[in-house]
Design a protein around this motif. Sequence first.
Motif, PDB file in Angstrom:
ATOM      1  N   ARG A 132       0.827  -1.265   0.098  1.00  0.00           N
ATOM      2  CA  ARG A 132       0.226   0.008   0.039  1.00  0.00           C
ATOM      3  C   ARG A 132       0.806   1.233   0.000  1.00  0.00           C
ATOM      4  O   ARG A 132       0.373   2.157  -0.644  1.00  0.00           O
ATOM      5  CB  ARG A 132      -0.928   0.036   1.212  1.00  0.00           C
ATOM      6  CG  ARG A 132      -2.070  -0.773   1.087  1.00  0.00           C
ATOM      7  CD  ARG A 132      -3.051  -1.050   2.458  1.00  0.00           C
ATOM      8  NE  ARG A 132      -3.277   0.357   2.675  1.00  0.00           N
ATOM      9  CZ  ARG A 132      -4.735   0.828   2.232  1.00  0.00           C
ATOM     10  NH1 ARG A 132      -5.225   0.189   1.521  1.00  0.00           N
ATOM     11  NH2 ARG A 132      -4.923   2.251   2.786  1.00  0.00           N
ATOM     12  N   ASP A 133       1.853   1.113   0.903  1.00  0.00           N
ATOM     13  CA  ASP A 133       2.972   2.384   0.832  1.00  0.00           C
ATOM     14  C   ASP A 133       3.336   2.741  -0.705  1.00  0.00           C
ATOM     15  O   ASP A 133       3.416   3.694  -1.277  1.00  0.00           O
ATOM     16  CB  ASP A 133       4.029   2.149   1.731  1.00  0.00           C
ATOM     17  CG  ASP A 133       3.605   2.405   3.201  1.00  0.00           C
ATOM     18  OD1 ASP A 133       2.529   2.550   3.365  1.00  0.00           O
ATOM     19  OD2 ASP A 133       4.640   1.863   4.409  1.00  0.00           O
TER      20      ASP A 133
ATOM     21  N   GLY B 216       0.730   4.005  -2.947  1.00  0.00           N
ATOM     22  CA  GLY B 216       0.296   5.435  -2.709  1.00  0.00           C
ATOM     23  C   GLY B 216       1.530   6.334  -2.917  1.00  0.00           C
ATOM     24  O   GLY B 216       1.013   7.508  -3.582  1.00  0.00           O
ATOM     25  N   LEU B 217       2.674   5.963  -2.762  1.00  0.00           N
ATOM     26  CA  LEU B 217       3.781   6.877  -3.249  1.00  0.00           C
ATOM     27  C   LEU B 217       3.854   6.979  -4.772  1.00  0.00           C
ATOM     28  O   LEU B 217       4.186   8.034  -5.346  1.00  0.00           O
ATOM     29  CB  LEU B 217       4.956   6.447  -2.548  1.00  0.00           C
ATOM     30  CG  LEU B 217       5.065   6.975  -1.072  1.00  0.00           C
ATOM     31  CD1 LEU B 217       5.934   6.243  -0.423  1.00  0.00           C
ATOM     32  CD2 LEU B 217       5.393   8.410  -1.134  1.00  0.00           C
TER      33      LEU B 217
ATOM     34  N   LEU C 137       1.074   6.372  -6.952  1.00  0.00           N
ATOM     35  CA  LEU C 137       0.027   7.298  -7.320  1.00  0.00           C
ATOM     36  C   LEU C 137       0.247   8.774  -7.052  1.00  0.00           C
ATOM     37  O   LEU C 137       0.093   9.520  -7.873  1.00  0.00           O
ATOM     38  CB  LEU C 137      -1.105   6.831  -6.646  1.00  0.00           C
ATOM     39  CG  LEU C 137      -1.523   5.368  -7.025  1.00  0.00           C
ATOM     40  CD1 LEU C 137      -2.495   4.723  -6.256  1.00  0.00           C
ATOM     41  CD2 LEU C 137      -2.383   5.498  -8.409  1.00  0.00           C
ATOM     42  N   ASP C 138       0.887   9.056  -5.886  1.00  0.00           N
ATOM     43  CA  ASP C 138       1.486  10.505  -5.672  1.00  0.00           C
ATOM     44  C   ASP C 138       2.391  11.038  -6.577  1.00  0.00           C
ATOM     45  O   ASP C 138       2.540  12.281  -6.700  1.00  0.00           O
ATOM     46  CB  ASP C 138       1.648  10.401  -4.281  1.00  0.00           C
ATOM     47  CG  ASP C 138       2.392  11.676  -3.652  1.00  0.00           C
ATOM     48  OD1 ASP C 138       1.672  12.545  -3.336  1.00  0.00           O
ATOM     49  OD2 ASP C 138       3.541  12.084  -3.853  1.00  0.00           O
TER      50      ASP C 138
ATOM     51  N   LEU D 237      -7.117   7.989  -1.587  1.00  0.00           N
ATOM     52  CA  LEU D 237      -6.161   9.328  -1.680  1.00  0.00           C
ATOM     53  C   LEU D 237      -7.053  10.252  -2.655  1.00  0.00           C
ATOM     54  O   LEU D 237      -6.365  11.304  -2.816  1.00  0.00           O
ATOM     55  CB  LEU D 237      -4.593   8.835  -2.073  1.00  0.00           C
ATOM     56  CG  LEU D 237      -4.013   8.004  -1.233  1.00  0.00           C
ATOM     57  CD1 LEU D 237      -2.634   7.889  -1.901  1.00  0.00           C
ATOM     58  CD2 LEU D 237      -3.638   8.860  -0.084  1.00  0.00           C
TER      59      LEU D 237
ATOM     60  N   ASN E 200      -3.435  12.821 -12.468  1.00  0.00           N
ATOM     61  CA  ASN E 200      -3.113  13.299 -11.004  1.00  0.00           C
ATOM     62  C   ASN E 200      -1.981  14.175 -11.291  1.00  0.00           C
ATOM     63  O   ASN E 200      -1.217  14.496 -11.988  1.00  0.00           O
ATOM     64  CB  ASN E 200      -2.555  12.124 -10.152  1.00  0.00           C
ATOM     65  CG  ASN E 200      -3.402  11.035 -10.197  1.00  0.00           C
ATOM     66  OD1 ASN E 200      -4.836  11.203  -9.784  1.00  0.00           O
ATOM     67  ND2 ASN E 200      -2.990   9.527 -10.122  1.00  0.00           N
ATOM     68  N   LEU E 201      -1.947  15.109 -10.250  1.00  0.00           N
ATOM     69  CA  LEU E 201      -1.045  16.281 -10.100  1.00  0.00           C
ATOM     70  C   LEU E 201       0.405  16.019  -9.947  1.00  0.00           C
ATOM     71  O   LEU E 201       0.672  14.706  -9.259  1.00  0.00           O
ATOM     72  CB  LEU E 201      -1.296  17.325  -8.915  1.00  0.00           C
ATOM     73  CG  LEU E 201      -2.802  17.865  -9.218  1.00  0.00           C
ATOM     74  CD1 LEU E 201      -3.072  18.608  -7.947  1.00  0.00           C
ATOM     75  CD2 LEU E 201      -2.803  18.994 -10.298  1.00  0.00           C
TER      76      LEU E 201
ATOM     77  N   SER F  59       4.060  15.295  -8.083  1.00  0.00           N
ATOM     78  CA  SER F  59       4.481  15.254  -6.695  1.00  0.00           C
ATOM     79  C   SER F  59       4.906  16.580  -6.220  1.00  0.00           C
ATOM     80  O   SER F  59       5.673  17.348  -6.987  1.00  0.00           O
ATOM     81  CB  SER F  59       5.425  14.132  -6.428  1.00  0.00           C
ATOM     82  OG  SER F  59       5.375  14.011  -5.152  1.00  0.00           O
TER      83      SER F  59
ATOM     84  N   HIS G  96       7.662  14.018   3.194  1.00  0.00           N
ATOM     85  CA  HIS G  96       6.376  13.641   2.069  1.00  0.00           C
ATOM     86  C   HIS G  96       6.136  12.094   2.115  1.00  0.00           C
ATOM     87  O   HIS G  96       5.036  11.715   2.147  1.00  0.00           O
ATOM     88  CB  HIS G  96       6.844  14.423   0.863  1.00  0.00           C
ATOM     89  CG  HIS G  96       5.506  14.262   0.029  1.00  0.00           C
ATOM     90  ND1 HIS G  96       4.371  15.011   0.175  1.00  0.00           N
ATOM     91  CD2 HIS G  96       5.313  13.513  -1.050  1.00  0.00           C
ATOM     92  CE1 HIS G  96       3.500  14.557  -0.863  1.00  0.00           C
ATOM     93  NE2 HIS G  96       4.098  13.527  -1.519  1.00  0.00           N
TER      94      HIS G  96
ATOM     95  N   ILE H 266       2.810  10.351   3.427  1.00  0.00           N
ATOM     96  CA  ILE H 266       1.757   9.364   2.546  1.00  0.00           C
ATOM     97  C   ILE H 266       1.662   8.100   2.910  1.00  0.00           C
ATOM     98  O   ILE H 266       0.678   7.549   3.181  1.00  0.00           O
ATOM     99  CB  ILE H 266       2.512   9.379   0.864  1.00  0.00           C
ATOM    100  CG1 ILE H 266       2.372  10.942   0.264  1.00  0.00           C
ATOM    101  CG2 ILE H 266       1.766   8.428  -0.221  1.00  0.00           C
ATOM    102  CD1 ILE H 266       1.166  11.427   0.144  1.00  0.00           C
ATOM    103  N   SER H 267       2.855   7.565   3.314  1.00  0.00           N
ATOM    104  CA  SER H 267       2.846   6.212   3.786  1.00  0.00           C
ATOM    105  C   SER H 267       2.000   5.957   5.052  1.00  0.00           C
ATOM    106  O   SER H 267       1.288   5.027   5.177  1.00  0.00           O
ATOM    107  CB  SER H 267       4.486   5.448   4.261  1.00  0.00           C
ATOM    108  OG  SER H 267       5.188   5.447   2.983  1.00  0.00           O
TER     109      SER H 267
ATOM    110  N   LEU I 242      -0.509   7.880   5.809  1.00  0.00           N
ATOM    111  CA  LEU I 242      -1.744   8.181   5.508  1.00  0.00           C
ATOM    112  C   LEU I 242      -2.446   6.905   4.768  1.00  0.00           C
ATOM    113  O   LEU I 242      -3.653   6.551   4.930  1.00  0.00           O
ATOM    114  CB  LEU I 242      -1.755   9.249   4.423  1.00  0.00           C
ATOM    115  CG  LEU I 242      -3.176  10.032   3.984  1.00  0.00           C
ATOM    116  CD1 LEU I 242      -3.635  10.796   5.074  1.00  0.00           C
ATOM    117  CD2 LEU I 242      -2.667  10.932   2.690  1.00  0.00           C
ATOM    118  N   VAL I 243      -1.769   6.214   4.073  1.00  0.00           N
ATOM    119  CA  VAL I 243      -2.197   4.831   3.417  1.00  0.00           C
ATOM    120  C   VAL I 243      -2.241   3.637   4.367  1.00  0.00           C
ATOM    121  O   VAL I 243      -3.070   2.977   4.315  1.00  0.00           O
ATOM    122  CB  VAL I 243      -1.784   4.477   2.152  1.00  0.00           C
ATOM    123  CG1 VAL I 243      -2.090   5.600   1.026  1.00  0.00           C
ATOM    124  CG2 VAL I 243      -0.343   4.181   2.234  1.00  0.00           C
ATOM    125  N   SER I 244      -1.261   3.568   5.368  1.00  0.00           N
ATOM    126  CA  SER I 244      -1.250   2.474   6.296  1.00  0.00           C
ATOM    127  C   SER I 244      -0.531   2.996   7.663  1.00  0.00           C
ATOM    128  O   SER I 244       0.792   3.117   7.898  1.00  0.00           O
ATOM    129  CB  SER I 244      -0.537   1.600   5.834  1.00  0.00           C
ATOM    130  OG  SER I 244       0.595   1.717   5.059  1.00  0.00           O
TER     131      SER I 244
END
Lengths: 207, 69
Positions: A154-155, A158-159, A161-162, A198, B2-3, B5, B27, B31-32, B34-36
């Motif tokens: 997931r990390d 997520g990164l 996708l970011d 997200l 997506n925008l 980073s 950052h 994010i890490s 946030l998702v977990s």
Amino acid sequence: MDAENIKSALADITAEQDPTIKSLKLASLCSTLWGEQGVELVVVGGSAIEILTEGAYASGDLDLCHVNRATLPIRQRQEIMGQLGGKGGPRNWRVAGMYVDVLGPVESFARTPFRRIRGPYGEVLVMKAEDLLVERVLVSVYPGENPVARKCARDLAGLALDGAVSMNWEEVLWVANLPEYRNVKECKTLVNEVAHELALKSPYDSD
Amino acid sequence: MNLPSKVPTIPIDGCISYEDWLKGRRHRREISQLVSPGIIRRESSSKDRRLKALYHGERGLPFTPTEKL
């Protein structure tokens, strides 16, 4: 790299108390010294995921593999790691307050390049994010649920996708479709799930 | 779409500098988290004996808190 520079690098790494920076610095130093002998090293496993994600996951050891098929003869390995004051061997050593494992040839399927970081003591190769994602998704499900592997997957998703970590999404599916993995559905589901959380667009959205 | 980073990207091609990698750490951790959320260091592995001997009963050095990255 001369003895004086090695000594100074070792003092810096030994004093470093941030586990992720310490790993990266030590990978940088080891990569340079092994590279001088013609062997390219790459950071793999939890250490690679930590360097890419800062996910607060990795334990206090650094896992390295060699990109070349052949590694160095045992004596040469011991001599190189001896230059670093390494204790133990011939595949793992205690160096500068942590453990380094050199595990053997790297197992990689993605056709993308290893990620590269210009470390303080030389360039560091890091395992491909595509391989890491597909592998962690597999381990998160088989042979049973594995929450740590799921967090890593997931990390990474997520990164990516970011945009903080570049990922070739088509290559992820190509790797996931290989007989070694066969987990395309699980990969798509996880990426979609994280993207929606997200509020980002998923590369695997059907619309 | 997506925008882009907010921090230097770890690229597929090319090399990220150490300074840019350091700049992105906070950052990436955010994010890490946030998702977990949380620190999920494995509780055990085959390397436990040597790790716990080196790190005073832990499996590694403590992670730097997000606000200090």
